[in-house]
Design a protein around this motif. Structure first.
Motif, PDB file in Angstrom:
ATOM      1  N   MET A 177     -12.123  68.136 -98.234  1.00 16.58           N
ATOM      2  CA  MET A 177     -11.318  68.287 -97.323  1.00 16.58           C
ATOM      3  C   MET A 177     -11.487  66.771 -96.015  1.00 16.58           C
ATOM      4  SD  MET A 177     -13.106  70.674 -94.403  1.00 16.58           S
ATOM      5  CE  MET A 177     -12.494  71.114 -92.459  1.00 16.58           C
ATOM      6  N   LEU A 178     -10.359  66.208 -95.346  1.00 17.69           N
ATOM      7  CA  LEU A 178     -11.131  65.005 -94.845  1.00 17.69           C
ATOM      8  C   LEU A 178     -10.899  65.670 -93.539  1.00 17.69           C
ATOM      9  CD1 LEU A 178      -8.258  63.771 -97.316  1.00 17.69           C
ATOM     10  CD2 LEU A 178     -11.096  63.153 -97.276  1.00 17.69           C
ATOM     11  N   ALA A 179     -11.415  64.576 -92.435  1.00 19.25           N
ATOM     12  CA  ALA A 179     -10.877  64.575 -91.182  1.00 19.25           C
ATOM     13  C   ALA A 179      -9.853  63.645 -90.286  1.00 19.25           C
ATOM     14  CB  ALA A 179     -12.463  63.733 -90.913  1.00 19.25           C
ATOM     15  N   GLU A 199     -22.344  64.810 -86.737  1.00 24.87           N
ATOM     16  CA  GLU A 199     -22.716  64.515 -88.064  1.00 24.87           C
ATOM     17  C   GLU A 199     -22.878  63.075 -87.770  1.00 24.87           C
ATOM     18  OE1 GLU A 199     -21.644  66.440 -91.457  1.00 24.87           O
ATOM     19  OE2 GLU A 199     -22.575  68.608 -90.652  1.00 24.87           O
ATOM     20  N   TYR A 200     -23.821  62.064 -88.702  1.00 25.39           N
ATOM     21  CA  TYR A 200     -24.016  60.939 -88.523  1.00 25.39           C
ATOM     22  C   TYR A 200     -23.024  61.392 -89.826  1.00 25.39           C
ATOM     23  CZ  TYR A 200     -28.541  59.895 -86.811  1.00 25.39           C
ATOM     24  OH  TYR A 200     -29.801  59.702 -85.913  1.00 25.39           O
ATOM     25  N   LYS A 201     -22.154  59.708 -89.750  1.00 24.20           N
ATOM     26  CA  LYS A 201     -20.985  59.404 -90.906  1.00 24.20           C
ATOM     27  C   LYS A 201     -22.167  58.363 -91.410  1.00 24.20           C
ATOM     28  CE  LYS A 201     -15.954  58.512 -91.368  1.00 24.20           C
ATOM     29  NZ  LYS A 201     -16.709  57.176 -92.420  1.00 24.20           N
ATOM     30  N   ARG A 217     -18.494  59.427-101.597  1.00 20.37           N
ATOM     31  CA  ARG A 217     -18.782  60.387-101.256  1.00 20.37           C
ATOM     32  C   ARG A 217     -19.051  61.293-102.613  1.00 20.37           C
ATOM     33  NH1 ARG A 217     -14.498  64.154 -98.273  1.00 20.37           N
ATOM     34  NH2 ARG A 217     -15.176  66.011 -98.183  1.00 20.37           N
ATOM     35  N   ARG A 262     -15.137  60.846-104.595  1.00 22.13           N
ATOM     36  CA  ARG A 262     -13.845  61.979-103.874  1.00 22.13           C
ATOM     37  C   ARG A 262     -12.474  61.588-104.621  1.00 22.13           C
ATOM     38  NH1 ARG A 262      -9.672  59.904-100.715  1.00 22.13           N
ATOM     39  NH2 ARG A 262     -10.017  60.358 -98.947  1.00 22.13           N
ATOM     40  N   GLU A 276     -23.270  62.782 -98.547  1.00 27.26           N
ATOM     41  CA  GLU A 276     -22.690  61.648 -99.019  1.00 27.26           C
ATOM     42  C   GLU A 276     -23.857  60.308 -99.700  1.00 27.26           C
ATOM     43  OE1 GLU A 276     -19.660  60.089 -98.325  1.00 27.26           O
ATOM     44  OE2 GLU A 276     -19.572  57.683 -97.615  1.00 27.26           O
ATOM     45  N   PHE A 302     -23.917  66.850 -96.870  1.00 30.16           N
ATOM     46  CA  PHE A 302     -23.411  67.318 -95.778  1.00 30.16           C
ATOM     47  C   PHE A 302     -22.636  68.565 -95.631  1.00 30.16           C
ATOM     48  CE2 PHE A 302     -20.573  63.775 -96.721  1.00 30.16           C
ATOM     49  CZ  PHE A 302     -19.320  64.846 -97.051  1.00 30.16           C
ATOM     50  N   GLU A 324     -21.424  54.905 -89.971  1.00 27.57           N
ATOM     51  CA  GLU A 324     -20.534  54.551 -90.226  1.00 27.57           C
ATOM     52  C   GLU A 324     -20.358  54.137 -88.454  1.00 27.57           C
ATOM     53  OE1 GLU A 324     -16.152  52.565 -92.312  1.00 27.57           O
ATOM     54  OE2 GLU A 324     -17.795  55.446 -92.786  1.00 27.57           O
ATOM     55  N   LYS A 350     -17.674  68.394 -86.595  1.00 28.53           N
ATOM     56  CA  LYS A 350     -17.425  69.262 -86.681  1.00 28.53           C
ATOM     57  C   LYS A 350     -16.796  70.426 -85.284  1.00 28.53           C
ATOM     58  CE  LYS A 350     -18.584  67.577 -91.285  1.00 28.53           C
ATOM     59  NZ  LYS A 350     -19.535  67.531 -92.536  1.00 28.53           N
ATOM     60  N   ASP A 389      -5.355  52.042 -94.678  1.00 28.05           N
ATOM     61  CA  ASP A 389      -5.898  51.705 -96.960  1.00 28.05           C
ATOM     62  C   ASP A 389      -3.843  51.939 -97.372  1.00 28.05           C
ATOM     63  OD1 ASP A 389      -8.343  51.382 -96.473  1.00 28.05           O
ATOM     64  OD2 ASP A 389      -8.618  53.368 -96.296  1.00 28.05           O
ATOM     65  N   ARG A 429      -9.624  49.536-102.610  1.00 27.10           N
ATOM     66  CA  ARG A 429     -10.446  50.848-102.426  1.00 27.10           C
ATOM     67  C   ARG A 429     -10.653  51.445-103.384  1.00 27.10           C
ATOM     68  NH1 ARG A 429     -12.178  53.173 -97.742  1.00 27.10           N
ATOM     69  NH2 ARG A 429     -12.852  55.271 -99.143  1.00 27.10           N
ATOM     70  N   LYS A 450     -10.650  55.427-103.554  1.00 26.49           N
ATOM     71  CA  LYS A 450      -9.455  55.905-103.194  1.00 26.49           C
ATOM     72  C   LYS A 450      -8.157  56.088-104.158  1.00 26.49           C
ATOM     73  CE  LYS A 450     -10.032  56.561 -98.047  1.00 26.49           C
ATOM     74  NZ  LYS A 450     -10.053  55.936 -97.113  1.00 26.49           N
TER      75      LYS A 450
HETATM   76  P1  ATP Z   1     -12.903  56.090 -94.427  1.00 29.20           P
HETATM   77  O1  ATP Z   1     -11.974  55.297 -95.393  1.00 29.20           O
HETATM   78  O2  ATP Z   1     -13.164  56.259 -93.026  1.00 29.20           O
HETATM   79  O3  ATP Z   1     -14.703  56.933 -95.383  1.00 29.20           O
HETATM   80  P2  ATP Z   1     -12.130  58.332 -95.755  1.00 29.20           P
HETATM   81  O4  ATP Z   1     -10.206  59.063 -95.950  1.00 29.20           O
HETATM   82  O5  ATP Z   1     -12.543  58.539 -96.898  1.00 29.20           O
HETATM   83  O6  ATP Z   1     -12.192  58.062 -94.479  1.00 29.20           O
HETATM   84  P3  ATP Z   1     -11.987  60.894 -94.433  1.00 29.20           P
HETATM   85  O7  ATP Z   1     -12.673  62.637 -94.167  1.00 29.20           O
HETATM   86  O8  ATP Z   1     -11.745  60.297 -93.099  1.00 29.20           O
HETATM   87  O9  ATP Z   1     -12.228  60.334 -95.415  1.00 29.20           O
HETATM   88  O10 ATP Z   1     -13.402  60.497 -93.494  1.00 29.20           O
HETATM   89  C1  ATP Z   1     -14.729  61.194 -93.897  1.00 29.20           C
HETATM   90  C2  ATP Z   1     -15.599  60.591 -94.810  1.00 29.20           C
HETATM   91  O11 ATP Z   1     -16.813  60.123 -94.160  1.00 29.20           O
HETATM   92  C3  ATP Z   1     -16.056  61.363 -96.020  1.00 29.20           C
HETATM   93  O12 ATP Z   1     -14.752  61.687 -96.944  1.00 29.20           O
HETATM   94  C4  ATP Z   1     -17.223  60.682 -96.497  1.00 29.20           C
HETATM   95  O13 ATP Z   1     -17.097  60.321 -97.830  1.00 29.20           O
HETATM   96  C5  ATP Z   1     -17.670  60.642 -95.188  1.00 29.20           C
HETATM   97  N1  ATP Z   1     -18.782  60.809 -94.986  1.00 29.20           N
HETATM   98  C6  ATP Z   1     -19.844  60.175 -94.390  1.00 29.20           C
HETATM   99  N2  ATP Z   1     -20.677  61.174 -94.088  1.00 29.20           N
HETATM  100  C7  ATP Z   1     -20.612  62.404 -93.515  1.00 29.20           C
HETATM  101  C8  ATP Z   1     -20.366  63.969 -93.228  1.00 29.20           C
HETATM  102  N3  ATP Z   1     -21.744  64.136 -92.511  1.00 29.20           N
HETATM  103  N4  ATP Z   1     -19.955  64.810 -93.274  1.00 29.20           N
HETATM  104  C9  ATP Z   1     -18.621  64.381 -93.298  1.00 29.20           C
HETATM  105  N5  ATP Z   1     -18.291  62.861 -94.145  1.00 29.20           N
HETATM  106  C10 ATP Z   1     -18.750  62.098 -93.516  1.00 29.20           C
END
Ligand code: ATP
Length: 586
Positions: free
Chosen positions: A228-230, A250-252, A257, A272, A302, A343, A401, A406, A439, A559, A562
């Motif tokens: 799942m992505l944000a 939540e802390y990022k 991942r 990931r 993470e 997480f 970061e 959520k 990216d 990256r 990815k």
């Molecule tokens: P980014 O390049 O910003 O890490 P992304 O495309 O890999 O983004 P997104 O879903 O957009 O992924 O951003 C959330 C990412 O942040 C997750 O993929 C995960 O790796 C990381 N992360 C760190 N802490 C958390 C957390 N507490 N909850 C969810 N994701 C988290």
């Protein structure tokens, strides 16, 4: 089932660039395929023999294929090489040579899909001394029995260069059309795919059990779930508004991942991109074994490197040194110890993906016993923008970061494989004057001149349009490269060169070299502008214009975590453009 049926279908698919037509052709092929081998046909049509997460790839070296082609066509290797050089495609060269083959084709045994698949399977598994000869033998035998057309596709597949441009999404559509007559089953099939990451397996379940089977589909330990992505926003008040006034911040953490599948003593870790990375992180495996009290669980977290002396979190670059390692794994684990910050819980004796976030978080807290190396992600429930901002600053000061905020609402399920508004990320870079990094995927290259003669002068970069499943150009990239980067570019891009525009690339610019969308590079830029030259979200703001980046430069970050479909999407670029306008007007 005869392999010629597949080869005929490939030929038609190759001739079209229209996704609808491709879907119809594929659906037709799947309808004609016996249930027992539908998984194999699905893998083969994407040039694979297993789902990606298994990590077994076909990639016969050209030299080796040339020897097999020479043996089965009765030519000298030099002749095969010569023809290859002229036509630029070893598959086409094979087709031409097999057409002129002297031995009578009357003695050929008709090839079946099983023959081809089994030979590929053996080829991909054969390693060690004697493996080169046995690979050549297996490939020669296939070619001996192949028609010229079959030979063309067998060779391309063996080299890992089939490249029909059939995306996962097209297969999902085709499965629905094949088994329901329309796209009505598409959503259910996609869910099954998101929960298993295995199109072949999903195809088999649809073919054997129909709609009912696909509705019953649940998580299986050992098969990775698509993450799942944000989404992203740049102001605390907007974030809270979007989440209905209240969210769990939540802390990022700035690391890798990891999805952990825990079944008794056996633990598997997926990245990931769903690669099996268990072998690279034996320390994480043993820490999880100690910390998780469950006989069946899937957790996401993470992994962050920490300084063994101070215990402070290290930036992403440090832990990325531990990725992809086959040697010195234990030493590196000591040098850069890792903490797993859990997480989410996707499974805990039962499938939790349809449960709302508060329930999943409770389950997570129930099964994880925190240790020095396994922790639960820090969080705070916030309702006030100032409080959110203060918590964000605090997270940053600790080396995070930013935050992922959520949703706490009833519909806050785990949306496998989707980027949505149930999670919103808030990063430092969104606040700074310069806009965020992107990216992007190289889809073409321009030959260098002057100081850059002999390498590439620039790359044509694209964002991903996830609605149409195509890559849309957004800039030419010529800055930010070190001399070393520059020198290695042709070699790095070599495996992805094709002699025509890839069917999933939308471009008005004609580069010197076309590339299969494969790699992802992090790009910084000063601004998003509108340009008639680029196709990214074309016509969305102004007729005839797409989005372009001003002063794009490579940050030095490949990256590798990815896949091209994880690149910044055209929709995100549009959103960032709107934020930029807002910032300017503020
Ligand atoms: P980014 O390049 O910003 O890490 P992304 O495309 O890999 O983004 P997104 O879903 O957009 O992924 O951003 C959330 C990412 O942040 C997750 O993929 C995960 O790796 C990381 N992360 C760190 N802490 C958390 C957390 N507490 N909850 C969810 N994701 C988290």
């Amino acid at each position: 089932m005869r392999y010629s049926i597949i080869a005929d279908a490939y030929e038609k698919i190759e001739a079209t660039t229209k996704r609808l037509e491709m879907t119809e052709l594929l659906a037709d092929l799947l309808k004609r395929t016996p249930k027992e081998i539908i998984d194999k046909v699905v893998y083969l049509s994407q040039g694979k023999i297993y789902p990606d997460y298994v990590g077994i790839e076909l990639g016969v070296a050209e030299k080796l294929a040339i020897r097999a082609i020479a043996a089965s066509s009765g030519r000298r290797e030099g002749e095969v090489e010569e023809l290859y050089r002229r036509v630029g495609d070893l598959g086409k060269a094979t087709e031409a040579l097999l057409e002129r083959r002297s031995q009578s084709t009357l003695f050929r045994e008709a090839l079946t899909v099983e023959d081809v698949y089994d030979a590929f399977d053996k080829i991909s598994r054969s390693t060690g001394p004697g493996s080169v000869d046995s690979k050549i033998r297996l490939l020669t035998k296939l070619l001996n029995n192949a028609s010229p057309k079959e030979g063309k596709y067998i060779v391309r597949t063996a080299l890992g260069k089939l490249r029909l441009g059939i995306a996962d999404m097209t297969i999902l559509d085709a499965l629905s059309v094949a088994f329901a007559g329309t796209k009505e089953l598409r959503e259910e099939i996609e869910r099954a795919y998101n929960l298993s990451s295995d199109l072949g397996y999903v195809a088999k379940r649809v073919a054997e059990e129909g709609l009912e089977g696909i509705k019953r589909f649940g998580i299986m330990l050992g098969r990775p779930i698509r993450p799942m992505l944000a989404e992203r926003l740049s102001s605390p008040s907007e974030i809270l508004e979007k989440l209905g006034g209240r969210g769990s911040a939540e802390y990022k953490y700035d690391g890798l991942r990891v999805q952990a599948h825990i079944s008794g003593d056996s633990i598997l870790l997926f990245s990931r991109r769903l690669e099996n990375i268990t072998g690279q992180f034996p320390d994480v495996v043993s820490h999880l074994r100690e910390a998780v009290e469950s006989n069946g669980a899937v957790l996401e977290g993470e992994c962050v490197g920490v300084d063994p002396n101070t215990g402070e979190m290290l930036p992403f670059q440090m832990i990325s040194q531990r990725r992809g390692r086959k040697y010195m794994v234990e030493e590196m684990a000591e040098e850069i110890p890792v903490i797993f910050f859990a997480f989410d819980a996707l499974y805990a004796g039962r499938d939790l993906t349809r449960e709302p976030y508060p329930v999943r978080r409770r389950e997570l807290e129930g099964i994880v016993r925190e240790t020095d190396f396994v922790k639960i992600a820090e969080r705070k429930i916030v309702e006030d923008p100032d409080e959110l901002e203060a918590y964000f600053e605090h997270a940053i000061s600790l080396g995070c970061e930013g935050l992922v905020v959520k949703s706490l609402q009833d519909n806050s399920i785990y949306q496998a494989g989707a980027r949505g508004w149930l999670w919103i990320k808030y990063k430092r870079s969104y606040k700074a004057e310069a806009i965020d990094t992107f990216d992007l995927v190289p889809v073409g290259a321009f030959m260098g001149r002057g100081k850059r003669a002999g390498t590439y002068g620039a790359l044509l970069m694209a964002a991903y349009n996830d609605e149409e499943d195509v890559f849309e150009t957004i800039c030419k990239l010529g800055s930010g490269f070190t001399d070393e980067d520059l020198k290695s570019l042709p070699e790095r891009m070599w495996p992805y060169i094709i002699n025509h525009k890839h069917p999933r690339v939308k471009s008005q610019i004609e580069p010197d070299i076309w590339l299969v969308p494969s790699l992802v590079m992090e790009i910084a830029a000063d601004e998003i502008s509108l340009s008639p030259l680029h196709t990214c979200s074309k016509d969305s703001v102004r007729k005839g214009s797409g989005f372009a980046l001003r002063f794009p430069r490579f940050t030095g970050n490949w990256r590798a975590d990815k896949s091209p479909e994880d690149a910044t999407t055209s929709r995100e670029v549009a959103e960032m453009y709107r934020n930029q306008l807002k910032r300017i007007s503020e």
